[in-house]
Design a protein around this motif. Structure first.
Motif, PDB file in Angstrom:
ATOM      1  N   UNK A 315       0.808  -1.218   0.000  1.00 27.05           N
ATOM      2  CA  UNK A 315       0.000   0.000   0.000  1.00 27.05           C
ATOM      3  C   UNK A 315       0.842   1.269   0.000  1.00 27.05           C
ATOM      4  N   UNK A 316       2.108   1.154   0.330  1.00 24.80           N
ATOM      5  CA  UNK A 316       2.923   2.360   0.513  1.00 24.80           C
ATOM      6  C   UNK A 316       3.089   3.152  -0.782  1.00 24.80           C
ATOM      7  N   UNK A 317       3.284   2.473  -1.899  1.00 28.39           N
ATOM      8  CA  UNK A 317       3.407   3.192  -3.171  1.00 28.39           C
ATOM      9  C   UNK A 317       2.050   3.414  -3.830  1.00 28.39           C
ATOM     10  N   UNK A 318       1.017   2.809  -3.274  1.00 29.96           N
ATOM     11  CA  UNK A 318      -0.345   2.983  -3.789  1.00 29.96           C
ATOM     12  C   UNK A 318      -1.032   4.218  -3.216  1.00 29.96           C
ATOM     13  N   UNK A 319      -0.779   4.491  -1.949  1.00 30.68           N
ATOM     14  CA  UNK A 319      -1.534   5.532  -1.245  1.00 30.68           C
ATOM     15  C   UNK A 319      -1.377   6.928  -1.847  1.00 30.68           C
ATOM     16  N   UNK A 320      -0.239   7.305  -2.464  1.00 25.06           N
ATOM     17  CA  UNK A 320      -0.187   8.642  -3.076  1.00 25.06           C
ATOM     18  C   UNK A 320      -1.266   8.871  -4.131  1.00 25.06           C
ATOM     19  N   UNK A 321      -1.678   7.823  -4.832  1.00 18.58           N
ATOM     20  CA  UNK A 321      -2.757   7.971  -5.820  1.00 18.58           C
ATOM     21  C   UNK A 321      -4.101   8.174  -5.133  1.00 18.58           C
TER      22      UNK A 321
END
Length: 375
Positions: A315-321
């Motif tokens: 989720x860490x690289x997903x949450x910015x979207x």
């Protein structure tokens, strides 16, 4: 005895005793930065540990972990096996342009898997606004890069079994549709930011959100020399991956990111660039693993309220979207938050508009902390 044999014997003994004395007088290491994991410490000797066999098991791991120059031995072993024509080393497939982790049926604990499915089923039945999303590994989505003789688990079958629990998000199909793009790192088990973008698209479709197009983001490079955890398992010179940042190009949101709230560690960025000087560079995304991360977004594209992500590191690289659509996102990691999800929900003054349980498939199968989902 020939002089050459005597000389060889002397050199061999010097090397053996040299390693022996180095091991004695050098303190044990606690962490392997090349493998990004905690190393086994000297096990406790007691009647109980001898009786149950754990002492000898732990001692074997301890000796393997603490041998000096271990990284060099791993590298030598890898190149030796490659020279013999092997393309599977330490449960890693060595492909032309990717390192891909093995994922076979014998790696699955069916009892634990069914237990975790039960925990998810209970949680989803108690929360009508909750969804489960499972991210397949590169072994499945990039299966076209593997030898036709490799046999790995049918991940779609497993994911569908998990999805019988309730409302689900079809991430598998979206990733498979884009498997010719750079959606997984070449040296690490995570998806790339581009892969995370397609995960975001999947979530938006299920939740009735219009996803932003790729053209609505400016893409910049965070780091060009990222070497991940799979590379560490084989210690093979395989080049580097690139870490990217996707920023909206038509509006300028502002963020407040609070990590582990009891310590009040706050930042105005979704990225912790201090992590780039460590081995764990992937932790640049929201600062890495923490029990709770709370992100407040102002001036986003829209405000759909509050989102709770019960998650692993995917989720860490997903949450910015997702921050472009929610004014507040809370990431809860049950590996570190011992009190449990229900306890957390009851402690919040306001409710959440959506709840997503998001896990990589392999992590979900191996996770022994999902019992906290309903506590």
């Amino acid at each position: 005895m020939r002089k050459s044999n005597i000389l060889f014997s002397i050199v061999f003994l010097v090397i053996i005793f040299g390693f022996f004395f180095i091991d004695i007088f050098t303190p044990d290491l606690k962490f392997s930065y090349s493998e990004n994991r905690t190393l086994q410490q000297k096990p406790e000797l007691s009647w109980n540990t001898i009786k149950d066999g754990s002492f000898m098991e732990d001692m074997e791991v301890y000796v393997n972990d603490q041998i000096k120059f271990r990284d060099e031995f791993v590298k030598i072993s890898t190149y030796f096996k490659l020279a013999l024509g092997q393309n599977e080393i330490n449960d890693v497939y060595i492909c032309d342009d990717y390192l891909i982790e093995k994922f076979t049926d014998n790696l699955i604990d069916d009892k634990l898997l069914n237990q975790n499915i039960g925990f998810v089923n209970t949680f989803l039945s108690n929360h009508s606004n909750a969804y489960i999303g499972i991210v397949p590994t590169a072994t499945e989505i990039l299966g076209n890069k593997l030898s036709k003789y490799t046999t790995n688990v049918n991940q779609l079958e497993l994911i569908n079994k998990i999805y019988d629990s309730g409302q689900s998000i079809d991430i598998y199909s979206e990733l498979l549709k884009h498997n010719q793009e750079d959606i997984y790192y070449r040296t690490d088990h995570h998806w790339t930011s581009l892969g995370a973008y397609y995960g975001y698209v999947s979530i938006c479709k299920e939740l009735g959100i219009t996803p932003m197009e790729l053209s609505e983001f400016d893409v910049s490079i965070i780091d060009e020399k990222f070497s991940g955890t799979i590379q560490s398992k084989v210690n093979l010179d395989f080049g580097y991956d690139v870490l990217h940042k996707y920023s909206p190009n038509s509006f300028s949101p502002t963020y407040t990111r609070v990590v582990d709230e009891m310590y009040q560690n706050s930042s105005d960025s979704l990225y912790d660039e201090s992590k780039l000087s460590s081995k764990e560079k992937y932790a640049v995304y929201i600062g890495g693993n923490s029990s709770i991360v709370r992100i407040i977004t102002e001036n986003g594209k829209e405000d759909r309220g509050r989102l709770l992500l019960v998650k692993d590191s995917y989720s860490h690289s997903l949450v910015p979207f997702l921050t472009n659509h929610y004014s507040e996102i809370v990431l809860l990691d049950l590996r570190y938050f011992m009190a449990g999800t229900e306890f957390f929900l009851n402690s919040e003054k306001e409710g959440f508009d959506n709840i997503i349980l998001l896990f990589n498939l392999k992590n979900f199968i191996d996770d022994r902390n999902l019992i906290r989902l309903n506590k």
